[in-house]
Motif scaffolding. Structure first.
Motif, PDB file in Angstrom:
ATOM      1  N   GLU A  74       0.845  -1.200   0.000  1.00 16.14           N
ATOM      2  CA  GLU A  74       0.000   0.000   0.000  1.00 16.14           C
ATOM      3  C   GLU A  74       0.876   1.245   0.000  1.00 16.14           C
ATOM      4  N   VAL A  75       0.577   2.190  -0.888  1.00 15.58           N
ATOM      5  CA  VAL A  75       1.293   3.466  -0.969  1.00 15.58           C
ATOM      6  C   VAL A  75       0.264   4.597  -1.025  1.00 15.58           C
ATOM      7  N   ASP A  76       0.694   5.818  -0.776  1.00 18.70           N
ATOM      8  CA  ASP A  76      -0.226   6.961  -0.813  1.00 18.70           C
ATOM      9  C   ASP A  76      -0.693   7.281  -2.230  1.00 18.70           C
ATOM     10  N   ASP A  77       0.229   7.232  -3.192  1.00 21.33           N
ATOM     11  CA  ASP A  77      -0.083   7.599  -4.569  1.00 21.33           C
ATOM     12  C   ASP A  77       0.737   6.711  -5.497  1.00 21.33           C
ATOM     13  N   THR A  81       4.759   7.172  -6.463  1.00 16.25           N
ATOM     14  CA  THR A  81       5.671   6.129  -6.016  1.00 16.25           C
ATOM     15  C   THR A  81       6.327   5.446  -7.212  1.00 16.25           C
ATOM     16  N   SER A 119      -2.873   2.109  -4.256  1.00 16.54           N
ATOM     17  CA  SER A 119      -3.126   3.341  -3.508  1.00 16.54           C
ATOM     18  C   SER A 119      -4.640   3.535  -3.447  1.00 16.54           C
TER      19      SER A 119
END
Length: 128
Positions: A74-77, A81, A119
């Motif tokens: 999982e990443v913010d954007d 990324t 994301s």
């Protein structure tokens, strides 16, 4: 209760450590001898409870490096990324895109293991 470790297979443990620590910015959280030249090595994102243990074989002796790992990070954007990781030489097997469930991309580690990258759905976007 939480998931502590997910096993990840590698042809070269030290090369995998370099990939996760130098390209993804993770930390090596353990590197302990286990006898017969084996090591218990774990890497994890800073502050995470769950880590990968990197091994050249599974507990039953089989080797499984390469292919889809079943792991989704999982990443913010996903787009930002992707851009940052691509500059560090990370190979993407699926370019970032927006799907109804959020941002999605897939990348390959130094051992050929492919991980998903997700994301959240951007604010104001309908899931219908």
């Amino acid at each position: 209760m939480y998931i502590s470790v997910v096993s990840l297979y590698a042809d070269d443990v030290d090369r995998a450590i370099d990939f996760y620590t130098k390209k993804l910015g993770w930390e090596k959280t353990m590197d302990a001898p286990m006898g017969d030249g084996d090591r218990w090595v774990t890497v994890a994102p800073p502050g995470a409870q769950t880590a990968f243990t990197i091994s050249t074989q599974s507990f039953d002796g089989s080797r499984k490096a390469g292919g889809f790992s079943g792991v989704i990070i999982e990443v913010d954007d996903v787009h930002k990324t992707h851009d940052a990781l691509e500059k560090l030489g990370v190979e993407f097997t699926d370019a970032p895109r927006i799907e109804p469930w959020g941002g999605w991309a897939m990348f390959k580690d130094s051992e050929g293991n492919v991980h998903g990258m997700h994301s959240p759905v951007p604010a104001g976007v309908s899931n219908n």
